[in-house]
Design a protein around this motif. Structure first.
Motif: not given
Lengths: 128, 391, 250, 122
Positions: B189, B390, C16, C102
């Motif tokens: 991320t 997460y 993300g 990802s």
């Protein structure tokens, strides 16, 4: 992490032959011809309803169907039926454990048969 | 009561095994790994579960560790192992001379070695060169590297450990001369975060020196010592075939799935992020392997790869460095609190390394909890739940 | 010895929740290097934010599966020279039909869980797979049944990525696990409840693409067909009141 | 452990078998159909009178009935198979099943009625 890429939207990817081998091509053909034939079946049943309406209705209908566009459509149906039928035959054989190792040559042979039969019908149709 | 918190840097063999050990000792464990599980030297191994025979003459400490751990892992991680044993074979006079010293050393290290008839060896392994002069059986085995790491990770996870994969350590959080945690970035991320812990464990293998430097400790020198391994696309033997002599290049053929893997060379590098595979070494290894199994000449190469073993530094050349692991409490080496570094060692001894590390961590934090990993059954690698980033 | 090629590598990126897009990298690399080498070089020298799966680099772990120019490959054993030419392009994408973590990484744990459900043995006696190494000893009548080896299936997910049924339907058991069930040997009740269903072997559309891309000799489609035969014969036997395979096992 | 006189089998194999058998039957009947219509009857069955005469033959009428039932079943099972690939919810699948059954029965009744009607013209 939770982005699952499997979804009904991917259905279009069923028909993407890029980078794929013969077996996949068979699958694509089978699926497309299958859907086409199902549609044809529906139309065909409705069309045959004209039979019940007596000779005039049916024969005049047949006249319109003699148009080359419809004849071409009929040829497509014959091709689709041959592809779907013979490929389906291969899948049945394979599922009974027959010819699994030779599924690709089997497909090639069956498609050559399809082509020959198809051409035969096409020639006859044009001759008429 | 709050559990003591541990952050482990690196999810290779050592990191995963340490997570398992600490989780069993009641720690709240988080493993931070910049890539996937076992992406460094742990993954890139020929997969030999050492019997210790290779080290028996030169490094008895390592040999004893190996045979003990070998026997334990056979029981604990059977799911990841081909337990077919191994052969040490002599091809020339020098090998035969070495054999005498070698059998004695093995005996001293409690490694069960048995000489077998050459004919018998050739019946077992028909692809073996008929030129062998002597053959000995030894309890070698083959493991699947990723699955061996995963089986420890899955067990740790089942006991509450969290794995944050693709998360790179950017720096250590230090206050009053004590490491309080790590600053890390989730590479999936791009987000950075801080993780606090009572103890940070540096299990980053060949990169351990770099992490130690982040804490200002430059005394730990890890000598990344890469070796080339080559995989061929036929399973030419069922037992591990070792050349019976001093450890050298291309002295081992390890069967694995439908392949054999030839190992290995040894040289030193400074930069470890990317090490190319050198073609001349691949060729040399093939030549060595053909001496043991001539059929290698006809086999197709499937892959060639390179891994940087994290050997503990000194100024001497790679292969002679002791392969036993070392665990440093940076309080003792450099007066920095809250940081323990574990490095060196080898795949076969991953559990023992973890035990030693966990002992060090417990002693450091004044926690009395004993190691349970010798007996505790490991979970299936398939139970690994993946990234806990997460949570 | 070998000359380096200059290549244009297009890598699908995704961090993300952002939309996937392609980044382009110029790379000088030998045609004898692997695609995974190229990916690792991009990570080491060009863009350290690149995420990709890998561990063993010799096709035993199954972590480095990707789509290379649209075809599923185990990148650690795929040579650059086999997928492009000098000055060419390599397009890298993550596998389909598995959750993307990802960039080029997918989460293989759903596959592992399915393999556990069908009891696919990760290690099995060598004899169970005919035609492997031991042939010669078998001929000499000295066959040793005690040897074991790690299974062919390395759980890399390539077959799932190509499967048209898996493309739209996460409930489909999928080629790897169906082949795994076949390898498990006896189809017991528990396995039967997974494979003999609309989401099991009967969903397969015989595209055979899983067998085409399998890097590890599993041939999932062939095994699915074999299993269909087993299940059909079991069904036919039952219909005629004959003993099933199962009952004979008792 | 396995007292499995009744084994758990999903609906898969039964319907698949039905699809396979109806498919095989169709291949055979279509082959006969094509041979008869395009090789034996020169020029094909075309006019209303021809069709009515064609259906007078009980063997042909019977074959057409079998064809009708198999083709309907096969087509609907095939469509259902495609819809299954689209991962319908259980409730949706229940509706698909009902719809397929209704359409199938309706099509077969309509087809048989048509067949009998046409045959009765003769």
């Amino acid at each position: 992490m939770n982005r699952i890429f499997q979804k009904p939207d991917n259905a279009i990817q069923w028909f993407d032959p890029r980078g794929r081998q013969l077996g996949y091509l068979a699958f694509i053909l089978n699926r497309i011809t299958g859907m086409g034939l199902a549609l044809y079946l529906l139309l065909h049943l409705i069309m045959l309803g004209k039979l019940a309406q007596g000779p005039q209705a049916y024969n005049s209908f047949i006249e319109t169907v003699h148009h080359p566009v419809f004849l071409f459509g009929e040829l497509l149906v014959i091709f689709a039926a041959l592809i779907h039928g013979l490929n389906g035959f291969r899948i049945i054989l394979n599922s009974f454990g027959i010819g699994v190792e030779k599924h690709k040559p089997l497909f090639t042979v069956l498609m050559i048969v399809t082509l020959l039969c198809g051409i035969y019908f096409a020639v006859r149709m044009i001759a008429r | 009561m709050d559990k003591p918190k541990a952050v482990i840097i690196g999810a290779g063999f050592t990191g995963c095994a340490t997570a398992h050990d600490l989780a069993l000792r009641g720690f709240d464990v988080t493993v931070v790994e910049r890539g996937p599980i076992a992406n460094g030297a742990s993954g890139r191994t020929h997969g030999l579960l050492h019997s210790g025979g290779r080290y028996a003459v030169d490094d008895q400490e390592a040999a004893i560790e190996c045979i003990e751990e070998n026997l334990l892992l056979r029981r604990l991680a059977a799911e990841c192992l081909e337990q077919n044993g191994g052969l040490f074979v002599a091809l020339n006079e020098s090998d035969l001379e070495y054999a005498h010293r070698w059998t004695q050393s093995c005996e001293r290290c409690n490694i069960p070695v048995e000489q077998v008839d050459i004919k018998q060896a050739l019946v077992w392994e028909p692809n073996l060169t008929p030129k062998i002069l002597a053959a000995y059986t030894i309890p070698d085995a083959t493991f699947d590297p990723l699955r061996l790491a995963l089986t420890f990770a899955a067990t740790a996870q089942a006991n509450g450990a969290r794995f944050r994969l693709f998360t790179e350590v950017e720096g250590l959080i230090e206050r009053n001369g004590k490491i309080q945690g790590v600053r890390c970035q989730d590479r999936t991320t791009g987000k950075s975060s801080e993780l606090y812990a009572d103890c940070v464990i540096n299990a980053s293998g060949a990169w351990a020196g770099k992490i130690a430097q982040m804490a200002g400790d430059t005394t730990i020198v890890v000598k990344p010592t890469p070796g080339v391994m080559v995989a061929y696309d036929q399973r030419l033997c069922n037992r591990v075939i070792n050349r019976l002599n001093e450890p050298g290049d291309g002295d081992i053929i390890v069967p694995q799935r439908r392949m054999v893997v030839i190992g290995t060379t040894s040289f030193e590098v400074d930069e470890v992020d990317y090490i190319p595979v050198f073609e001349d070494q691949v060729q040399m290894m093939r030549d060595c392997a053909i001496q043991l199994i001539p059929a290698v000449a006809a086999a197709r190469q499937r892959g060639a790869f390179m891994a940087a073993r994290p050997l503990i530094g000194s100024s001497t050349s790679g292969r002679s460095i002791a392969r036993t692991f070392k665990c440093f409490d940076h309080q003792e080496t450099h007066g920095i609190g809250g940081l323990v570094t574990i490095t060196g060692g080898k795949a076969t001894t991953l559990r023992a390394m973890a035990e030693k590390t966990a002992d060090t961590v417990c002693a450091k934090l004044g926690i009395t909890a004993s190691c349970q990993t010798r007996e505790y059954p490991l979970r299936s690698y398939r139970e690994f739940r993946g990234n806990d980033a997460y949570h | 010895m070998s000359q380096k090629w200059s290549l244009n590598i297009e890598v699908q990126r995704q961090k993300g929740q952002e939309q996937p897009h392609f980044d382009r990298f110029d790379l000088e690399i030998s045609p004898d290097a692997t695609v995974l080498d190229a990916v690792e070089m991009i990570w080491a020298f060009k863009d350290c934010s690149l995420c990709f799966g890998h561990a063993c680099h010799h096709s035993t772990c199954g972590a480095c599966g990707m789509r290379v120019n649209g075809v599923e490959k185990l990148t650690c054993i795929t040579l650059i020279g086999d997928v492009t030419q000098n000055g060419g392009t390599i397009r890298l994408q993550p596998l389909r039909n598995l959750p993307v973590v990802s960039d080029l990484v997918v989460d293989l744990t759903p596959l592992y869980h399915r393999m556990a459900q069908v009891k696919h043995p990760s290690v099995h006696p060598i004899e169970e797979n005919k035609g492997v190494a031991n042939q010669q000893t078998a001929q000499q009548g000295e066959s040793d049944n005690s040897y074991t080896r790690l299974a062919d299936c390395i759980e890399c997910g390539l077959c799932i990525s190509v499967c048209p049924a898996a493309m739209t339907s996460p409930a489909y058991v999928g080629p790897a696990a169906l082949a795994g069930a076949h390898l498990a040997g006896v189809i017991d009740q528990q396995i039967c409840a997974i494979v003999d269903t609309k989401n099991g072997v009967w969903r397969c559309h015989s595209a055979y693409e899983c067998s085409e891309v399998c890097p590890s000799h599993v041939q999932p489609a062939h095994r699915i067909m074999q299993m269909r035969r087993q299940l059909l014969s079991q069904r036919i036997r039952r219909f005629f009141g004959l003993q099933t395979f199962h009952q004979r096992k008792q | 452990m396995m007292n499995s006189r009744k084994m758990i089998t999903g609906e898969g194999s039964g319907l698949w078998l039905l699809k396979a058998f109806s498919g095989a039957l169709l291949v055979i009947i279509l082959a006969i159909h094509l041979v008869v219509n395009h090789l034996v009857y020169e020029g094909g069955v075309m006019s209303w009178q021809d069709v009515v005469a064609y259906y007078q033959n009980p063997v042909i009428a019977g074959m057409e009935a079998v064809f009708l039932i198999s083709v309907t079943a096969h087509a609907l099972l095939g469509l259902r198979g495609i819809l299954l690939d689209l991962q319908p919810s259980d409730a949706m699948l229940a509706w698909i099943n009902r719809l397929c059954t209704v359409i199938g029965i309706a099509a077969i009744i309509y087809g048989l009625w048509l067949l009998l009607t046409v045959a009765s013209f003769g």
